[in-house]
Scaffold this active site. Structure first.
Site, PDB file in Angstrom:
ATOM      1  N   CYS A 194     -10.873  12.511  -3.405  1.00 19.89           N
ATOM      2  CA  CYS A 194     -10.664  13.622  -4.330  1.00 19.89           C
ATOM      3  C   CYS A 194     -11.677  14.709  -4.030  1.00 19.89           C
ATOM      4  CB  CYS A 194     -10.859  13.139  -5.763  1.00 19.89           C
ATOM      5  SG  CYS A 194     -12.527  12.554  -6.039  1.00 19.89           S
ATOM      6  N   ASP A 234       5.517 -13.160   5.932  1.00 20.64           N
ATOM      7  CA  ASP A 234       4.301 -13.957   5.976  1.00 20.64           C
ATOM      8  C   ASP A 234       4.057 -14.379   4.523  1.00 20.64           C
ATOM      9  OD1 ASP A 234       1.720 -14.914   6.741  1.00 20.64           O
ATOM     10  OD2 ASP A 234       0.902 -13.115   5.802  1.00 20.64           O
ATOM     11  N   ASP A 257      -0.767 -11.703  11.824  1.00 21.11           N
ATOM     12  CA  ASP A 257       0.610 -11.233  11.816  1.00 21.11           C
ATOM     13  C   ASP A 257       0.811 -10.034  12.731  1.00 21.11           C
ATOM     14  OD1 ASP A 257       1.537 -13.011   9.829  1.00 21.11           O
ATOM     15  OD2 ASP A 257       0.538 -11.794   8.314  1.00 21.11           O
TER      16      ASP A 257
END
Lengths: 53, 720
Positions: free
Chosen positions: B26, B433, B615
Site C-alpha cells: 500500500c 495434490d 509438485d
C-alpha cells in the site's frame, strides 16, 4: 481552398504536439506505476526525497 | 523508471540497483520504504513502484552496497531481494509497443482526416490538384509511421520466413507493405485511390491487440518475478583432522564431508544424520507444513530448515545432485514439452495465411487471363490481400484474453499468459495434490469440545510462546472459544520437543514423560502436576468448499485424481471424504510426472492443481496447472494460474471463464470469416475501394472487440 495551406500544417502540428506529449510522458515513466500515485497522495507529510548534497 | 535520468556527472559516482520487495502492499509501505532508504547513509535516492513492487535505489558505492540496502530494508520490515536484470527487458518491450501504438494512432487519425476529405471530394468537386496534394501529405505521414510502428510485425514475420514458416505476422506485414508500396506508386502516378489509411489503421488496431497481450504477460511476470534463492548458499564444514568449523560455499561440499547444520539454518546438501536428532521444516520439499523428525541414520534433503538443535550430517550428494537440483532439472525438461503447445492464433494462421496468399494469386492470374493489364491485375490482387489482412484475428484473441484474465483477476485468480487460458479450456481431467491444495496448510485441533475451558486455556498459554504449527493450532482453537489468551510468563520452548512452564509441560509424548499410545506426530500432550497427560489430536483441515468443487467437477464429467507425496493412509482418507476414486500416496515428484505422462499417452489433457516444491515438476508437465497463492514460490512461478484465498471455487471459475473465452475466440474467428466471405469476392471482382476497405476493417475490429467485452458481464458460463 487557400485556407488549407495553413490549416493542414496547423492540424498536423497540434496532432504532433499531442504525440510528443504522449511520448514524453511515456519516457519519463508516468505509466510505470499506475497504482502508486493514487496511494501516495494519501500520505501528506512533505517528506524530502530529493538527492542529498 | 520512477527516477529522472541519471546525468553523466552523477552517474560516474553513483550505482543503481533495482530491488524486488515482496511485502509492499500500500501507500504506507511505499512511504515506509522510501523513508527508511532516504534516511540511510550513502543512499542518494530511492523510488518505490507499487505496481511492480520494486524499488529503484541509487547509492554511493563508497558508502554502502546492495546488501547494505537490503539490510536497511529488512530493519524497516521489508523483505527485499536483488531483482534479476533479465526481466527488465520485458518492460522495454512493452514501452516499445506503446511508442509504436502512439505513433500509429497519430498517423491513423491524421491520414483518416485527409482521406475522408478526399472521399467526400470524389462525390463533389474536389480538384485533381488538391486530391493530389492530400495524397502526398498522407504519404509523408504514412511512410515514416509504417516504418516505425510496423517493426514489431516485420521482425516477427521475418524471423518466421527465414526458417520457412508462416505466422500471423507474415500476411499482416505483407498487406501493410504492399498497401503502402502500391499507394505510393498510385500517388506518384496521380491515381484517384490510395490505401495509406488502410495500412496505417491496420497497424493501429493490430498494435492495440499486441500491446494488450504484452501487458497481460508483463503483469504475470511482475507477480512471479520475486524469486528467492531456495538452497542455502553457505555450509559449515567440520574439518576431518582438526574438527574445526569452516564456512564454505554449499557447492563446494564434497560427498562424505561432515557438515554442521545449526538451529534455524537451511540444510545445504542432501545428507545422512550422523549425530543429533531434530525437527525439520520440509515444507519446501514436500509441501507438508508439519515439521518432520530426523534422527541418526535418516536422510535429510537440501532446502529443509532445521527447527531444532544443531545436527551433523555426512553429505551423500553434491549440491548440484541434490533433490532440489533434481526437481529443477525435472521442471526444465517438463517445461520444454509444454512449449510445443501451439496457440490458437498460430493454428489459425497456418490455415489462413496460405489461403489468403492463394486467393491473391488466383485473383492476379484470373485478371491476367481475362485480359486485363499487369497493373490492374496487380492492384486487384493487392486489394484482396489488404481486405483479407487478419486484423480481426490479430485483435480477436488478445482482446478476449485480456477481458477474461481481467475477470479472473477480480476473483483473485492471476492468469500468467493467454496460452494458459487456451490450455485451461482444453482439459478433461483434474489431478490434485493433497496438502496445501485440497487441505489447508494449517492443521486444526480435533474434537475441541472434549477439552475443558481450563485445560484449553492452560495449553494455549504455553502454546502462545511457540511458532510451531501445532502450537498455533491450539492458540487458534483457544482464541475461537475463549478470546485472546496471554502467554505464560515463565514458558520456555525447547525446539523440536515442547514447551515448559514450571511443572506444566506441552509437547511430544517423550517431552511430557508419557509412554505414547500412538506414535503419530500429530498428537501433542499437556501434562500438569497431579493430572494424567491430556492428548490434543490434530488433522489437516480441508479447504472449505473442496467437497462441493469435486462434486461440481464430477457433475461436468471431469474425472479427478489425487497424487500425493504423503503416506497412503491419510491420502486415502482425504480421497474418501471428497469422493475422489483415483488416489495414490507416496509419490515422488518423478512418479507424479510418470502418472501425468501415462494420462497424456491415453490422449487425456490433465489439469494439475498443486502447491509444494515437489509438485513443481508436475505443474510444469501437466497440460495446464493451477496453484494457490500460499504455494512455494517456484510452484507459483510454474503454474499457469495462481489463486488467492482459501476457497477452491477458483478452479471451476477458471475453467468456466477459460471455456467461455475459447467460445468467444471462435465466435470472433467466425465473425472475421463472415466479413471476409462478403468482402473477398468483391475485392476479387475489383470492386473494393479504399473507403470500403477502411469501413470493413474498422467495423470488423470494433465488432470483434465488443464481442470480447461481452465476457465481462455474461453470467457464469459453464459447459463441460
Amino acid at each position: 481552398m487557400d485556407a488549407l495551406i495553413f490549416l493542414i500544417p496547423i492540424a498536423l502540428f497540434l496532432g504532433g504536439l499531442g504525440l510528443a506529449g504522449f511520448l514524453w510522458s511515456l519516457n519519463s515513466g508516468q505509466y510505470d506505476d499506475m497504482d502508486g500515485a493514487a496511494e501516495r497522495i494519501l500520505y501528506d507529510d512533505p517528506y524530502d526525497n530529493r538527492p542529498k548534497p | 523508471m520512477g527516477t529522472a535520468a541519471i546525468t553523466p556527472d552523477t552517474a560516474a559516482s553513483l550505482n543503481e540497483a533495482v530491488l524486488s520487495v515482496s511485502n509492499m502492499h500500500c501507500g504506507g509501505c511505499v512511504r515506509g520504504i522510501e523513508r527508511a532508504l532516504g534516511d540511510a547513509p550513502g543512499i542518494a535516492d530511492a523510488r518505490a513502484n507499487l505496481t511492480t513492487r520494486r524499488v529503484r535505489v541509487r547509492f554511493d558505492p563508497r558508502a554502502t552496497d546492495v546488501s547494505g540496502v537490503i539490510k536497511t530494508l529488512a530493519n524497516a520490515g521489508f523483505e527485499a531481494v536483488r531483482f534479476d536484470g533479465g526481466l527488465a527487458a520485458a518492460d522495454g518491450d512493452q514501452k516499445f509497443l506503446l511508442r509504436c501504438l502512439g505513433v500509429a494512432g497519430f498517423a491513423a487519425a491524421n491520414i483518416m482526416l485527409l482521406m475522408v476529405a478526399v472521399w467526400a471530394g470524389l462525390a463533389q468537386d474536389m480538384e485533381g490538384t488538391t486530391r493530389h496534394l492530400f495524397h502526398w501529405i498522407a504519404a509523408a505521414i504514412a511512410l515514416p509511421a509504417v516504418a516505425y510502428s510496423g517493426r514489431p510485425f516485420f521482425r516477427s514475420a521475418w524471423s518466421a520466413v527465414k526458417v520457412w514458416r508462416v505466422n500471423m505476422d507474415v500476411p499482416i506485414s505483407l498487406a501493410v507493405i504492399l498497401a503502402t508500396g502500391m499507394s505510393l506508386w498510385q500517388t506518384a502516378a496521380g491515381a484517384e485511390e490510395v490505401y495509406f489509411d488502410a495500412a496505417v489503421s491496420l497497424l493501429f488496431f493490430l498494435l492495440i491487440g499486441r500491446y494488450l497481450d504484452a501487458q497481460m504477460r508483463g503483469k504475470a511476470r511482475e507477480a512471479a518475478g520475486n524469486l528467492l534463492a531456495f538452497a542455502a548458499t553457505e555450509a559449515t564444514r567440520i574439518e576431518p583432522e582438526t574438527g574445526a568449523h569452516s564456512r564454505i560455499r554449499s557447492s563446494a561440499v564434497a560427498v562424505g564431508d561432515r557438515v554442521l547444520v545449526a538451529s534455524g539454518e537451511k540444510v545445504p546438501v542432501d545428507g545422512l544424520v550422523l549425530e543429533g536428532a531434530t525437527q525439520l521444516d520440509t515444507s519446501l520439499i514436500t509441501g507438508e507444513s508439519l515439521p518432520r523428525r530426523a534422527a541418526e541414520g535418516e536422510t535429510v534433503y537440501a532446502g529443509c530448515v532445521n527447527l531444532g538443535p544443531a545436527i551433523e550430517l555426512r553429505a551423500i550428494a553434491m549440491a548440484d545432485d541434490s533433490l532440489l537440483a533434481d526437481i529443477a532439472n525435472l521442471m526444465e525438461n517438463a517445461q520444454q514439452t509444454r512449449n510445443r503447445f501451439v496457440r490458437l492464433a498460430d493454428r489459425a494462421a497456418k490455415v489462413y495465411a496460405p489461403l489468403v496468399h492463394g486467393l491473391g494469386a488466383i485473383t492476379f492470374i484470373g485478371w491476367m487471363v481475362a485480359g486485363a493489364g499487369v497493373e490492374q491485375a496487380l492492384i486487384t490482387a493487392i486489394a484482396v490481400l489488404i481486405i483479407t489482412c487478419p486484423c480481426a484475428l490479430g485483435l480477436a484473441v488478445p482482446a478476449v484474453q485480456v477481458v477474461a484474465s481481467g475477470r479472473l483477476f477480480r476473483k483473485g485468480i492471476l492468469v500468467k499468459n493467454g496460452a494458459a487460458l487456451e490450455r485451461f479450456a482444453e482439459i478433461d481431467r483434474v489431478a490434485f495434490d493433497k496438502t496445501g491444495t485440497l487441505t489447508l496448510g494449517e492443521p486444526a485441533l480435533l474434537a475441541p469440545e472434549t477439552i475443558s475451558d481450563a485445560e484449553l486455556r492452560t495449553a494455549a498459554s504455553l502454546a502462545a510462546v511457540s511458532r510451531h504449527p501445532l502450537s498455533r493450532a491450539i492458540a487458534r482453537a483457544a482464541e475461537a472459544r475463549l478470546g485472546p489468551v496471554a502467554g505464560a510468563r515463565d514458558a520456555e520452548e525447547t525446539p523440536g520437543a515442547g514447551i515448559r512452564a514450571g511443572e506444566t509441560r506441552l509437547g511430544s509424548a517423550a517431552w511430557v514423560g508419557f509412554a505414547a499410545d500412538d506414535g503419530a506426530e500429530t498428537t501433542v500432550y499437556l501434562s500438569r502436576a497431579g493430572a494424567a497427560p491430556l492428548a490434543f489430536r490434530f488433522a489437516a483441515t480441508l479447504r472449505p468448499d473442496a467437497q462441493a468443487v469435486i462434486r461440481d467437477l464430477h457433475a461436468h464429467r471431469l474425472p479427478t485424481a489425487l497424487l500425493s507425496g504423503d503416506r497412503a493412509a491419510p491420502v486415502a482418507s482425504v480421497a474418501a471424504m471428497l469422493g475422489i476414486d483415483d488416489a495414490q500416496g507416496g509419490l515422488s515428484p518423478k512418479d507424479k510426472i510418470e502418472r501425468l505422462e501415462a494420462w497424456k499417452a491415453e490422449g487425456s489433457r490433465v489439469l494439475m492443481v498443486g502447491d509444494g516444491l515437489n509438485d513443481a515438476p508436475a505443474l510444469a508437465a501437466a497440460h495446464a496447472s493451477l496453484s494457490p497463492a500460499s504455494a512455494a514460490d517456484i510452484s507459483q512461478t510454474t503454474a499457469d494460474m495462481v489463486f488467492q484465498g482459501d476457497s477452491l471455487a477458483a478452479l471451476p471459475e477458471a475453467l468456466a471463464v477459460s471455456k467461455a473465452a475459447r467460445r468467444r475466440v471462435f465466435e470472433n474467428f467466425a465473425l472475421a470469416a463472415t466479413y471476409n466471405a462478403i468482402s473477398v469476392p468483391l475485392a476479387m471482382a475489383g470492386y473494393v475501394s479504399p473507403m470500403l476497405a477502411a469501413i470493413v476493417m474498422s467495423t470488423s475490429s470494433i465488432v470483434v472487440t465488443a464481442n470480447a467485452l461481452r465476457l465481462r458481464w455474461s453470467p457464469r458460463p459453464w459447459t463441460p
